[in-house]
Design an enzyme around this catalytic site. Structure first.
Site, PDB file in Angstrom:
ATOM      1  N   ARG A 180      44.834  45.743  41.011  1.00 20.13           N
ATOM      2  CA  ARG A 180      44.415  45.862  39.601  1.00 20.13           C
ATOM      3  C   ARG A 180      45.249  46.902  38.875  1.00 20.13           C
ATOM      4  NH1 ARG A 180      37.823  44.829  40.045  1.00 20.13           N
ATOM      5  NH2 ARG A 180      38.114  42.577  40.179  1.00 20.13           N
ATOM      6  N   GLN A 211      36.516  43.258  34.150  1.00 21.55           N
ATOM      7  CA  GLN A 211      36.851  44.683  34.267  1.00 21.55           C
ATOM      8  C   GLN A 211      35.869  45.520  33.440  1.00 21.55           C
ATOM      9  OE1 GLN A 211      39.196  45.512  36.436  1.00 21.55           O
ATOM     10  NE2 GLN A 211      39.611  43.334  36.711  1.00 21.55           N
ATOM     11  N   TYR A 223      44.235  37.305  35.613  1.00 24.95           N
ATOM     12  CA  TYR A 223      44.097  37.398  37.085  1.00 24.95           C
ATOM     13  C   TYR A 223      43.699  38.793  37.572  1.00 24.95           C
ATOM     14  CZ  TYR A 223      49.339  38.211  37.293  1.00 24.95           C
ATOM     15  OH  TYR A 223      50.626  38.621  37.157  1.00 24.95           O
ATOM     16  N   GLU A 224      43.332  38.849  38.837  1.00 23.13           N
ATOM     17  CA  GLU A 224      42.759  40.064  39.455  1.00 23.13           C
ATOM     18  C   GLU A 224      41.478  40.502  38.754  1.00 23.13           C
ATOM     19  OE1 GLU A 224      43.582  41.067  42.216  1.00 23.13           O
ATOM     20  OE2 GLU A 224      45.498  40.034  42.336  1.00 23.13           O
ATOM     21  N   GLY A 225      40.680  39.527  38.339  1.00 20.61           N
ATOM     22  CA  GLY A 225      39.454  39.830  37.600  1.00 20.61           C
ATOM     23  C   GLY A 225      39.782  39.877  36.124  1.00 20.61           C
TER      24      GLY A 225
END
Lengths: 249, 596
Positions: free
Chosen positions: B295, B446, B439-441
């Site tokens: 992240r 977040q 992406y990555e949440g």
């Protein structure tokens, strides 16, 4: 055989050089500096000879201000074994550099000195030749190929109209041209190792050299801007202009 | 035009002058990381990115990855560049020397990462994932697995991937269906389908090590029944060479908006041999150490593209001749003035610049915390650093990628129609930047992580790692002649952050939807205050250095002017954000589902 490689700290080739407003030289304050690209080629060639078992040690030498040690570190990070910094502030002309290098050669006794054919700051193209003359050594300048053979070195030179190969009996001077090789990138492990490699500090006095300039720079100026072109109506007119105005044919 | 030059001067400012790089070499294990080494590394990384990776950025985008019969080919030049990248030792820059890494600090690595993202984002994704997989294995795998896999992943001969997403399972990983059947020899047979797997298949590495989330037969339902498995593309032999092909194949790649040089793969696992990483059913914990590292890296992607877009926009704004300055011709010798004379173009450029430099400074602060977490002697200091990293991770990810995307869009705007067409490479930056918000949440997730997990954690302890230093600083500098005028807007913005925090704590406790409704704007507000704090600190350094280092005065003057711009022109956004947060969820949730 040891190989000595002189490296010069110059304005980075990407920087757009500006003339100082008083015309006394070019602006160097806060300008990115790097190793002279022809010297990178020289370091690369020396390293390749060492990797091929033709040389035992590669010594980089730089003549310049304290910051020239960064240039030496770059050479060490590429793989040179140790460095010599001859500290000089201000301008050093090719003859003074050649004299200092002669002193370094006297101490180190290398079998080969590989230099860049010229530095991109003043484009003198003199140091290698002067060093050869001072030492009385054979020289192979503008090298595009270097082959170390028994007791000597075959240098293929880039000359007007083609290539010329000269065979030099060692020890000898070689200066590098652009097409000799493509210098490597320093690897991260080698950058870290370079920190621990020794750099010896010297002064011109150690070699009994007086670096006082012999030349006077009268002025420095930007090249004139490009003038607008003209359209010609016919081939005949073009030829006439080339003959009469440009004077090139 | 894509004209990227690594901003080494600003990077050195952030690392040496703002955050004090001298501290790094006092930390255990970082004794050799002195300023001269840092500069040499930055210099060489910049050279590599500019000369090797950046020239492949547009060609890689145009050509893209191709898929044929289970084989993925990366664009021309990528394979050779990857080889040079790994041979240069860049793949293991921040990895443990025990496994062949260079052991360099995050403070330095994050700057190298930024250059990579600016020069060629698509290229950087594969090494980025390898590093994430490395983190997960290093922190959770058995020593045997580590010894077997990590050295080759550190030197890049083998790459890594993260296999989380399935067709029915994106953000909600509790829905994972992939199965793992235990075998007599202690291994597992993994079966299932994964999608959106970046670098899941490609031709740059000899082997690909997939980290796969799957469920054991006896697993509890939902998120508490997920385990993590290491599944290699080729099963390694005892001597470390690659052996037979494992039961994992790429069944296709996605056609997508950007990052064309990075393959986004559909992966099929058919009784593929794998090994458990960490404890059974605790896969999420292992996955999170990978995801937290990723992240922060994704945040860096936003910054990297924002910087690349800014540099390109500046070149064009100085070159493009259109119209005259509103106050009369500035370049009467030319047919028109360059567009940089116009206030609105200035606003655009200054906004990009203030965001980029602010984010770089904030990234430097978080990176320092990562280094302290790993290397500090004092356990309390390590704890504080960990609290701060936990708090800032969602902010860095979401804020940097939001601002990065905005910056690429502004860069395109400076180019006008010439930014929208392909030739200048500006539209590629916009397309490449967009994914980082997803992406990555997603950035929405977040924001939920920030308000739902990070704010309440340990009774608000994480928050103190940010609030205390900022409050102390503002108290100390309020009467400073130079900084006073910047402290006033900062303390106003900080006040809004305190009020918004209290609002979420109070309303959210009664009604979690209130916290959810405020989350995204709260994250932005928090991020803006963090950037504001960084800008005042930068101005402080610049005021000192302007005097002590007059040769570089122009650099410091620009810092001071940009700080003022941020405080006057951008930070006031927080008042609007707080106003909106304060209004609560009512109008957002008013419509019945059927009314949409």
């Amino acid at each position: 055989m040891k190989i000595l490689v002189p490296v010069k700290r110059v304005v980075d080739y990407n920087v757009k050089v500006r003339v100082k407003s008083d015309g006394s030289g070019v602006e160097l304050a806060n300008v990115k500096m790097s190793m002279n690209p022809f010297d990178e080629i020289a370091v690369e060639e020396a390293l390749r000879l060492k990797e091929a078992g033709k040389a035992t040690e590669v010594i980089a030498v730089s003549i310049g201000p304290a910051q020239a040690s960064e240039t030496l570190r770059t050479a060490l990070a590429m793989g040179a074994d140790r460095g010599i910094l001859v500290k000089v502030d201000g301008v050093v002309e090719p003859l003074a550099v050649a004299k200092i290098l002669k002193g370094v050669v006297g101490e180190e006794a290398p079998g080969l000195v590989i230099l860049g054919k010229q530095a991109i700051d003043d484009d003198c193209n003199q140091t290698g030749q002067m060093l050869a003359a001072l030492l009385g050594w054979p020289q192979g300048t503008f090298a595009s190929k270097v082959v170390v053979e028994d007791g000597g070195v075959a240098v293929t030179r880039e000359i007007d109209g083609g290539l010329q190969t000269v065979k030099l009996n060692g020890p000898a001077i070689v200066t590098t041209d652009l097409r000799l090789n493509e210098p490597r990138y320093a690897s991260l492990p080698n950058i870290m190792k370079a920190k621990k490699k020794p750099i010896a500090e010297k002064t011109p006095a150690d070699y009994g050299v007086d670096v006082a300039p012999r030349l006077t720079v009268l002025s420095t100026a930007e090249p004139a801007g490009r003038k607008a072109g003209v359209k010609v109506g016919s081939v005949a007119e073009l030829v006439a202009k080339l003959k009469d105005e440009a004077g090139v044919i | 035009m894509q004209v990227y030059t690594p901003p080494l001067r600003d990077m050195r400012f952030v690392l040496h002058e703002l955050h004090g790089s001298a501290e790094l070499s006092t930390l255990k294990g970082l004794e050799e990381v002195t300023p001269d080494l840092i500069d040499a590394v930055l210099e060489e990384a910049g050279k590599f990115v500019t000369e090797v990776l950046a020239p492949l950025n547009q060609s890689g985008d145009l050509e893209g990855c191709t898929y044929e019969n289970g084989v993925v080919r990366t664009p021309k030049g990528f394979k050779e560049a990857y080889k040079a990248f790994c041979e240069g030792g860049w793949n293991g820059i921040a990895c443990d020397p025990q496994y062949g890494g260079q052991g360099l600090p995050a403070s330095l690595n994050k700057l190298v990462e930024e250059m990579l993202c600016s020069g060629n984002l698509a290229f950087g994704i594969c090494p980025g994932l390898t590093h994430g997989a490395y983190e997960a294995l290093k922190n959770h795998a058995s020593q045997e697995l580590k010894d077997r896999f990590l050295p080759k992943m550190v030197d890049g001969v083998w790459s890594g991937s993260m296999c989380l997403t399935e067709p029915q399972c994106g953000t909600d990983l509790g829905l994972v269906r992939t199965k793992a059947e235990p075998q007599a020899d202690g291994s597992y047979k993994v079966t299932g389908n994964k999608i959106f797997i970046s670098a899941g298949e490609h031709d740059m590495a000899e082997n690909i090590i997939h980290l796969v989330l799957a469920r054991m037969p006896d697993a509890p339902k939902g998120i508490k029944g997920i385990s993590l498995f290491l599944v290699p593309k080729f099963l390694p032999r005892e001597d470390g060479s690659v052996g037979p092909r494992n039961g994992v194949t790429c069944t296709g790649i996605e056609h997508k908006m950007g990052i064309h040089g990075s393959s986004t793969c559909q992966m099929s696992f058919d009784e593929a041999t794998g090994w458990l990483v960490g404890e059974p059913h605790k896969g999420m914990r292992a996955m999170f150490s990978m995801m937290n590292s990723e992240r922060l890296s994704v945040g860096t992607q936003g910054l990297g593209l924002g910087e690349a877009a800014y540099q390109a926009a500046v070149v064009y704004a100085k070159e493009r001749l259109q119209g005259r300055s509103l106050t009369g011709a500035k370049h009467p010798d030319k047919p028109a003035d360059p567009i940089i004379v116009h206030p609105d173009v200035r606003r655009t450029l200054m906004t990009m610049r203030a965001y980029n430099e602010g984010c770089r400074a904030l990234a430097g602060w978080v990176a320092r915390a990562l280094d302290l977490m790993e290397h500090a002697d004092d356990p309390q200091e390590r704890q504080r650093a960990e609290d701060f990293t936990a708090l800032m991770t969602p902010i860095v990810k979401a804020l940097f990628t939001d601002l990065g995307f905005e910056a690429t869009s502004m860069g395109m705007q400076v180019y006008g129609g010439h930014g929208y067409i392909r030739d200048h490479g500006m539209e590629q930056y916009v397309r490449d930047a967009r994914i980082a918000m997803i992406y990555e949440g997603t950035n929405g997730v977040q924001a939920l992580d920030l308000v739902g997990r990070k704010l309440p954690a340990h009774m608000g302890r994480y928050l103190r790692s940010f609030f205390h230093p900022v409050l102390n600083y503002m108290d100390a500098k309020l009467d400073d002649e130079n900084l006073g005028p910047l402290i006033t807007p900062l303390s106003k913005a900080f006040g809004a952050l305190q009020l918004a925090t209290a609002h979420i704590a109070e309303k959210g406790l009664k009604d979690p939807e209130e916290a959810g409704a405020a989350a995204t704007q709260y994250l932005r507000l928090f991020g803006m205050v963090a950037l504001g704090y960084m800008w005042v600190r930068m101005a402080e350094v610049a005021h000192e250095k302007r005097v002590s280092n007059p040769d570089d005065a122009a650099f410091y003057e620009a810092k001071i002017a940009t700080a003022r711009f941020f405080m006057e022109k951008l930070l006031p956004d927080v008042a609007a954000l707080w106003g909106s947060i304060k209004a609560g969820k009512a109008s957002m949730m008013a419509l019945d589902e059927a009314m949409f």
